[in-house]
Design a protein around this motif. Structure first.
Motif, PDB file in Angstrom:
ATOM      1  N   PRO A  38       0.841  -1.198   0.000  1.00 17.48           N
ATOM      2  CA  PRO A  38       0.000   0.000   0.000  1.00 17.48           C
ATOM      3  C   PRO A  38       0.880   1.254   0.000  1.00 17.48           C
ATOM      4  O   PRO A  38       1.903   1.310   0.685  1.00 17.48           O
ATOM      5  N   GLY A  39       0.522   2.215  -0.848  1.00  9.80           N
ATOM      6  CA  GLY A  39       1.311   3.423  -1.019  1.00  9.80           C
ATOM      7  C   GLY A  39       2.249   3.362  -2.215  1.00  9.80           C
ATOM      8  O   GLY A  39       2.824   4.365  -2.614  1.00  9.80           O
ATOM      9  N   TRP A  40       2.416   2.188  -2.797  1.00  6.11           N
ATOM     10  CA  TRP A  40       3.254   2.007  -3.981  1.00  6.11           C
ATOM     11  C   TRP A  40       2.602   2.702  -5.171  1.00  6.11           C
ATOM     12  O   TRP A  40       1.391   2.676  -5.338  1.00  6.11           O
ATOM     13  N   ALA A  41       3.401   3.349  -5.977  1.00  4.08           N
ATOM     14  CA  ALA A  41       2.912   4.016  -7.183  1.00  4.08           C
ATOM     15  C   ALA A  41       3.775   3.584  -8.362  1.00  4.08           C
ATOM     16  O   ALA A  41       4.925   3.165  -8.181  1.00  4.08           O
ATOM     17  N   CYS A  42       3.220   3.686  -9.568  1.00  7.56           N
ATOM     18  CA  CYS A  42       3.978   3.349 -10.765  1.00  7.56           C
ATOM     19  C   CYS A  42       3.348   4.054 -11.954  1.00  7.56           C
ATOM     20  O   CYS A  42       2.168   4.401 -11.930  1.00  7.56           O
ATOM     21  N   PRO A  43       4.133   4.261 -13.007  1.00 10.18           N
ATOM     22  CA  PRO A  43       3.515   4.759 -14.230  1.00 10.18           C
ATOM     23  C   PRO A  43       2.657   3.653 -14.855  1.00 10.18           C
ATOM     24  O   PRO A  43       2.940   2.466 -14.681  1.00 10.18           O
ATOM     25  N   VAL A  44       1.624   4.057 -15.544  1.00  7.23           N
ATOM     26  CA  VAL A  44       0.847   3.111 -16.351  1.00  7.23           C
ATOM     27  C   VAL A  44       0.919   3.558 -17.797  1.00  7.23           C
ATOM     28  O   VAL A  44       0.948   4.748 -18.091  1.00  7.23           O
ATOM     29  N   MET A  45       1.004   2.600 -18.690  1.00 11.89           N
ATOM     30  CA  MET A  45       1.118   2.864 -20.119  1.00 11.89           C
ATOM     31  C   MET A  45      -0.167   2.426 -20.813  1.00 11.89           C
ATOM     32  O   MET A  45      -0.746   1.398 -20.466  1.00 11.89           O
ATOM     33  N   VAL A  46      -0.561   3.200 -21.800  1.00 12.47           N
ATOM     34  CA  VAL A  46      -1.783   2.893 -22.539  1.00 12.47           C
ATOM     35  C   VAL A  46      -1.558   1.766 -23.540  1.00 12.47           C
ATOM     36  O   VAL A  46      -2.474   1.022 -23.857  1.00 12.47           O
ATOM     37  N   CYS A  47      -0.324   1.610 -24.030  1.00 15.07           N
ATOM     38  CA  CYS A  47      -0.023   0.509 -24.941  1.00 15.07           C
ATOM     39  C   CYS A  47       1.426   0.092 -24.757  1.00 15.07           C
ATOM     40  O   CYS A  47       2.223   0.817 -24.159  1.00 15.07           O
ATOM     41  N   LYS A  48       1.767  -1.077 -25.272  1.00 17.81           N
ATOM     42  CA  LYS A  48       3.137  -1.577 -25.158  1.00 17.81           C
ATOM     43  C   LYS A  48       4.026  -1.066 -26.286  1.00 17.81           C
ATOM     44  O   LYS A  48       5.234  -1.100 -26.175  1.00 17.81           O
ATOM     45  N   ALA A  49       3.434  -0.623 -27.383  1.00 15.56           N
ATOM     46  CA  ALA A  49       4.204  -0.194 -28.550  1.00 15.56           C
ATOM     47  C   ALA A  49       4.821   1.187 -28.327  1.00 15.56           C
ATOM     48  O   ALA A  49       4.327   1.985 -27.543  1.00 15.56           O
ATOM     49  N   GLU A  50       5.903   1.444 -29.024  1.00 12.67           N
ATOM     50  CA  GLU A  50       6.534   2.772 -29.021  1.00 12.67           C
ATOM     51  C   GLU A  50       5.755   3.683 -29.969  1.00 12.67           C
ATOM     52  O   GLU A  50       5.244   3.213 -30.966  1.00 12.67           O
ATOM     53  N   PRO A  51       5.650   4.957 -29.743  1.00 12.45           N
ATOM     54  CA  PRO A  51       6.045   5.628 -28.511  1.00 12.45           C
ATOM     55  C   PRO A  51       5.006   5.330 -27.434  1.00 12.45           C
ATOM     56  O   PRO A  51       3.808   5.295 -27.690  1.00 12.45           O
ATOM     57  N   ARG A  52       5.487   5.138 -26.224  1.00 12.36           N
ATOM     58  CA  ARG A  52       4.596   4.817 -25.111  1.00 12.36           C
ATOM     59  C   ARG A  52       3.989   6.082 -24.534  1.00 12.36           C
ATOM     60  O   ARG A  52       4.638   7.107 -24.431  1.00 12.36           O
TER      61      ARG A  52
END
Length: 89
Positions: free
Chosen positions: A15-29
């Motif tokens: 709990p409290g952990w944060a991370c970026p989230v990506m909309v897709c796996k392909a470049e550009p992310r």
């Protein structure tokens, strides 16, 4: 969260952990800073759970993620993925 063998975290996300989230796996992310709402329960590798997320820039993040319908957790590599089930706004 992916299993460790599939690239997931080797330790639970607390709990409290944060991370970026990506909309897709392909470049550009296209990524957004996010805080998964883990409450009082760590998220283990290989675990599936319905969670809420808080975004640093909700106006743009939520629109992009809802349009994609899926997003990916990023921690130097893809460590998990999620499907949008509802918007809590």
């Amino acid at each position: 969260m992916y299993d460790v063998a599939d690239g997931g975290r080797s330790s639970p996300a607390q709990p409290g952990w944060a991370c970026p989230v990506m909309v897709c796996k392909a470049e550009p992310r296209q990524g957004y800073d996010a805080l998964p709402l883990l409450r009082d329960q760590p998220l283990e590798a290989g675990e599936r759970r319905q969670l809420g997320f808080v975004f640093l820039a909700p106006e743009t993040a939520v629109a992009a993620i809802e349009k994609a319908g899926r997003f990916y957790l990023w921690e130097g590599r893809f460590i998990g993925e999620a499907t949008v089930v509802a918007n809590g706004s």
